[in-house]
Write a protein that holds these residues in place. Sequence first.
Motif, PDB file in Angstrom:
ATOM      1  N   LYS A 176       7.833 -56.940 -11.017  1.00  0.00           N
ATOM      2  CA  LYS A 176       6.965 -57.316 -12.005  1.00  0.00           C
ATOM      3  C   LYS A 176       5.341 -56.839 -11.662  1.00  0.00           C
ATOM      4  O   LYS A 176       4.697 -56.335 -12.550  1.00  0.00           O
ATOM      5  CB  LYS A 176       6.882 -58.858 -12.270  1.00  0.00           C
ATOM      6  N   PHE A 177       5.027 -57.089 -10.662  1.00  0.00           N
ATOM      7  CA  PHE A 177       3.683 -56.529  -9.878  1.00  0.00           C
ATOM      8  C   PHE A 177       3.846 -55.682  -8.965  1.00  0.00           C
ATOM      9  O   PHE A 177       4.789 -55.920  -7.933  1.00  0.00           O
ATOM     10  CB  PHE A 177       2.670 -57.846  -9.467  1.00  0.00           C
ATOM     11  N   PHE A 178       2.980 -54.684  -8.570  1.00  0.00           N
ATOM     12  CA  PHE A 178       3.186 -53.446  -7.664  1.00  0.00           C
ATOM     13  C   PHE A 178       1.552 -53.516  -7.054  1.00  0.00           C
ATOM     14  O   PHE A 178       0.815 -53.562  -7.607  1.00  0.00           O
ATOM     15  CB  PHE A 178       3.396 -52.246  -8.149  1.00  0.00           C
ATOM     16  N   ILE A 179       1.624 -53.527  -5.824  1.00  0.00           N
ATOM     17  CA  ILE A 179       0.494 -53.627  -4.729  1.00  0.00           C
ATOM     18  C   ILE A 179       0.491 -52.419  -3.915  1.00  0.00           C
ATOM     19  O   ILE A 179       1.315 -52.283  -3.007  1.00  0.00           O
ATOM     20  CB  ILE A 179       0.160 -55.017  -4.111  1.00  0.00           C
ATOM     21  N   MET A 180      -0.534 -51.629  -3.849  1.00  0.00           N
ATOM     22  CA  MET A 180      -0.570 -50.546  -3.128  1.00  0.00           C
ATOM     23  C   MET A 180      -1.358 -51.014  -1.910  1.00  0.00           C
ATOM     24  O   MET A 180      -2.783 -51.304  -2.077  1.00  0.00           O
ATOM     25  CB  MET A 180      -1.074 -49.296  -3.776  1.00  0.00           C
ATOM     26  N   ALA A 181      -0.989 -51.154  -0.540  1.00  0.00           N
ATOM     27  CA  ALA A 181      -1.476 -51.552   0.421  1.00  0.00           C
ATOM     28  C   ALA A 181      -1.543 -50.657   1.599  1.00  0.00           C
ATOM     29  O   ALA A 181      -1.336 -51.074   2.632  1.00  0.00           O
ATOM     30  CB  ALA A 181      -1.146 -52.863   0.777  1.00  0.00           C
ATOM     31  N   CYS A 182      -1.581 -49.446   1.288  1.00  0.00           N
ATOM     32  CA  CYS A 182      -1.819 -48.186   2.256  1.00  0.00           C
ATOM     33  C   CYS A 182      -3.141 -48.217   2.905  1.00  0.00           C
ATOM     34  O   CYS A 182      -3.943 -48.708   2.251  1.00  0.00           O
ATOM     35  CB  CYS A 182      -1.190 -46.978   1.986  1.00  0.00           C
ATOM     36  N   CYS A 183      -3.436 -47.246   3.591  1.00  0.00           N
ATOM     37  CA  CYS A 183      -4.771 -46.731   3.918  1.00  0.00           C
ATOM     38  C   CYS A 183      -5.494 -46.080   2.783  1.00  0.00           C
ATOM     39  O   CYS A 183      -4.848 -45.494   1.721  1.00  0.00           O
ATOM     40  CB  CYS A 183      -4.966 -45.656   5.126  1.00  0.00           C
ATOM     41  N   SER A 184      -6.657 -45.696   2.758  1.00  0.00           N
ATOM     42  CA  SER A 184      -7.652 -45.266   1.792  1.00  0.00           C
ATOM     43  C   SER A 184      -6.976 -43.583   1.395  1.00  0.00           C
ATOM     44  O   SER A 184      -6.928 -43.479   0.260  1.00  0.00           O
ATOM     45  CB  SER A 184      -9.056 -44.900   2.209  1.00  0.00           C
ATOM     46  N   ILE A 185      -6.841 -42.809   2.425  1.00  0.00           N
ATOM     47  CA  ILE A 185      -6.175 -41.702   2.449  1.00  0.00           C
ATOM     48  C   ILE A 185      -4.661 -41.662   1.602  1.00  0.00           C
ATOM     49  O   ILE A 185      -4.249 -40.907   0.396  1.00  0.00           O
ATOM     50  CB  ILE A 185      -5.934 -40.734   3.627  1.00  0.00           C
ATOM     51  N   GLN A 186      -3.830 -42.671   2.055  1.00  0.00           N
ATOM     52  CA  GLN A 186      -2.516 -42.874   1.532  1.00  0.00           C
ATOM     53  C   GLN A 186      -2.411 -43.287   0.214  1.00  0.00           C
ATOM     54  O   GLN A 186      -1.710 -43.000  -0.776  1.00  0.00           O
ATOM     55  CB  GLN A 186      -1.343 -43.326   2.397  1.00  0.00           C
ATOM     56  N   ASN A 187      -3.257 -44.255  -0.212  1.00  0.00           N
ATOM     57  CA  ASN A 187      -3.245 -45.084  -1.675  1.00  0.00           C
ATOM     58  C   ASN A 187      -3.647 -43.896  -2.595  1.00  0.00           C
ATOM     59  O   ASN A 187      -2.913 -43.485  -3.623  1.00  0.00           O
ATOM     60  CB  ASN A 187      -4.209 -46.007  -1.638  1.00  0.00           C
ATOM     61  N   SER A 188      -4.735 -43.039  -2.212  1.00  0.00           N
ATOM     62  CA  SER A 188      -5.169 -42.110  -3.273  1.00  0.00           C
ATOM     63  C   SER A 188      -4.217 -40.947  -3.084  1.00  0.00           C
ATOM     64  O   SER A 188      -3.869 -40.466  -4.267  1.00  0.00           O
ATOM     65  CB  SER A 188      -6.567 -41.701  -2.821  1.00  0.00           C
ATOM     66  N   ARG A 189      -3.599 -40.712  -1.936  1.00  0.00           N
ATOM     67  CA  ARG A 189      -2.366 -39.526  -2.107  1.00  0.00           C
ATOM     68  C   ARG A 189      -1.528 -39.990  -2.888  1.00  0.00           C
ATOM     69  O   ARG A 189      -1.005 -39.163  -3.855  1.00  0.00           O
ATOM     70  CB  ARG A 189      -2.162 -39.402  -0.759  1.00  0.00           C
ATOM     71  N   VAL A 190      -0.862 -41.175  -2.801  1.00  0.00           N
ATOM     72  CA  VAL A 190       0.496 -41.521  -3.719  1.00  0.00           C
ATOM     73  C   VAL A 190       0.122 -41.492  -5.206  1.00  0.00           C
ATOM     74  O   VAL A 190       0.777 -41.068  -6.288  1.00  0.00           O
ATOM     75  CB  VAL A 190       0.810 -42.752  -3.141  1.00  0.00           C
ATOM     76  N   LEU A 191      -1.281 -41.878  -5.609  1.00  0.00           N
ATOM     77  CA  LEU A 191      -1.755 -41.945  -6.827  1.00  0.00           C
ATOM     78  C   LEU A 191      -1.797 -40.740  -7.536  1.00  0.00           C
ATOM     79  O   LEU A 191      -1.239 -40.349  -8.489  1.00  0.00           O
ATOM     80  CB  LEU A 191      -2.981 -42.728  -6.880  1.00  0.00           C
ATOM     81  N   LEU A 192      -2.297 -39.623  -6.820  1.00  0.00           N
ATOM     82  CA  LEU A 192      -2.718 -38.339  -7.221  1.00  0.00           C
ATOM     83  C   LEU A 192      -1.245 -37.578  -7.485  1.00  0.00           C
ATOM     84  O   LEU A 192      -1.010 -36.967  -8.285  1.00  0.00           O
ATOM     85  CB  LEU A 192      -3.605 -37.639  -6.289  1.00  0.00           C
ATOM     86  N   ALA A 193      -0.232 -37.947  -6.696  1.00  0.00           N
ATOM     87  CA  ALA A 193       0.988 -37.110  -6.486  1.00  0.00           C
ATOM     88  C   ALA A 193       1.959 -37.862  -7.734  1.00  0.00           C
ATOM     89  O   ALA A 193       2.777 -37.042  -7.954  1.00  0.00           O
ATOM     90  CB  ALA A 193       1.673 -37.351  -5.279  1.00  0.00           C
ATOM     91  N   SER A 194       1.596 -38.875  -8.138  1.00  0.00           N
ATOM     92  CA  SER A 194       2.386 -39.242  -9.342  1.00  0.00           C
ATOM     93  C   SER A 194       2.107 -39.079 -10.599  1.00  0.00           C
ATOM     94  O   SER A 194       1.246 -39.864 -11.068  1.00  0.00           O
ATOM     95  CB  SER A 194       2.256 -41.107  -8.982  1.00  0.00           C
ATOM     96  N   ASN A 195       2.299 -37.735 -10.737  1.00  0.00           N
ATOM     97  CA  ASN A 195       1.467 -37.182 -11.800  1.00  0.00           C
ATOM     98  C   ASN A 195       2.468 -36.377 -12.832  1.00  0.00           C
ATOM     99  O   ASN A 195       2.243 -35.681 -13.704  1.00  0.00           O
ATOM    100  CB  ASN A 195       0.626 -35.957 -11.278  1.00  0.00           C
TER     101      ASN A 195
END
Length: 521
Positions: free
Chosen positions: A221-240
Amino acid sequence: MHIDARQIDNQSVIEGDICIIGAGAAGISIALEWMNTPYKVILLEGGGFDYDDKVQELYNGKLTGQPYFPMKASRLHYFGGSTGHWGGMCSTFDELDFEKREWVENSGWPIKLKDIEPFYPRAHPILDLGPYEWDVKYWLKKNPSLKELPLDQNVIWSKMWQFSPPTRFGSKYKETIVGAKNIHLYTYANVVDITATENVSEIKEVVIKNYADRQHTVRAKFFIMACCSIQNSRVLLASNKQAPKGLGNDNDVVGRYFMEHPHIESGELWLANSDTLDLYQMGKGITERVEMAITAKKQEELKIMNGTISLTPLELSKNRISNIKMWSADDPRNSLDSFKKYNSLDRRNFFERHFMPSKLYKAYGLLTRMEQVPNPASRVELSTEKDALGVPRANLNWQMSPPDKITVTKIIEVFAQQIGISGVGRVRIPDFMLDTKDESVPSSLVSGGWHHLGTTRMSEDPKKGVVDANCKVHGISNLFVAGSSCFATGGAVNPTLTVVAISLRLSDYIKDQVKSSAKQA
């Protein structure tokens, strides 16, 4: 409960109420808050419980811009995350850090220090810190032998640090997390894609993979991205596949505003009389220390960023090798060995035996730790190269800018003036600060603190930030980001204490959302 994602049936569907992506300081702190609740929490860790070079390789990438630590070596990819090589230094942010400063472009958070302060005391036991006391007067009263330099407190003040042992989250919290009935820890569960609803307003599921050729789907129901700054942004950018620019990136902000705390060799303090300056020292058995900070009023007057000055006996600091040069191996274990050897107490004891007290405590090297102006050109981008699991690698372009040199120069100039006025000594200012034509700081004098900040910064304006005041990704109702990637500005202190505090605040917010949803149902 622990499940190895390599050992379950391929294409398994995992369902829960909360899905936390990343088991470092932020992710584990949040998971601990949900123990013994009626909710099923899925905690995803890309590695196992120990270092695995094949897993660590997934963090590899390229560097451009300012010299920095190797991408593969700057973060640890197993349970506990980078607390596995964390130094333990903790301090609180200042009130000014959250304010919109007219002289600092892109400054200002949508929250204030008072919104974070209630969570600092809750973070203390998680990090095994001492009393919630951050005023130097408390520590001076506790130990009357400690003395402050006689500087004008309206210009330079004593900023306290406390030292965690340091807490290794992977060791301290392994049994607790594994033994929790409602926490389902999946190791070797690397998130490679995020799927949203058709209108990209809500997250439906994430896809996880590992080297055992297993792929699974996680729904919550809820998702929390708790990686580091580089990996958080990397996963968001790659989910395209649904959002061509990446999730949360309609305004091209994901990955931008990457910040560090530049550590800059900043000259020498020569005392009129030798003094051990114990209040300002690091060493075995020391659980707190002071660094000298510029007051908010003086920062505004000088139009500079926040920063602090630390002191190290000159005989120890004058031939100091920068962290970036020491931490240069792709394998973080090799870099850590070199770092420990160079900074060992045996080495310090050698100098103390041969130079104290007449020489060792007569002069000190100055090191400035400072915040950077948030710069959208300093950023994480996706590479055309993919890792072994098919995710584009991250490229990091860390940049410094002319205001950074202005800040460090003015900090040292003010310190030198105050030292002169006090009569305790004199300050030797380095040559690069005297060169007014060159707007840069020599890269040989710049290091970093392994402090990855920004890239999913907090702002109420979606054009200037990725998450709102509650760390929710703009436009997506159930996707949140935890950790220092949410920082709008970096302050001048080590981020771990504030990372845990802001994660606890996020956890409380989601609990309220869960309760609200239950009432509506």
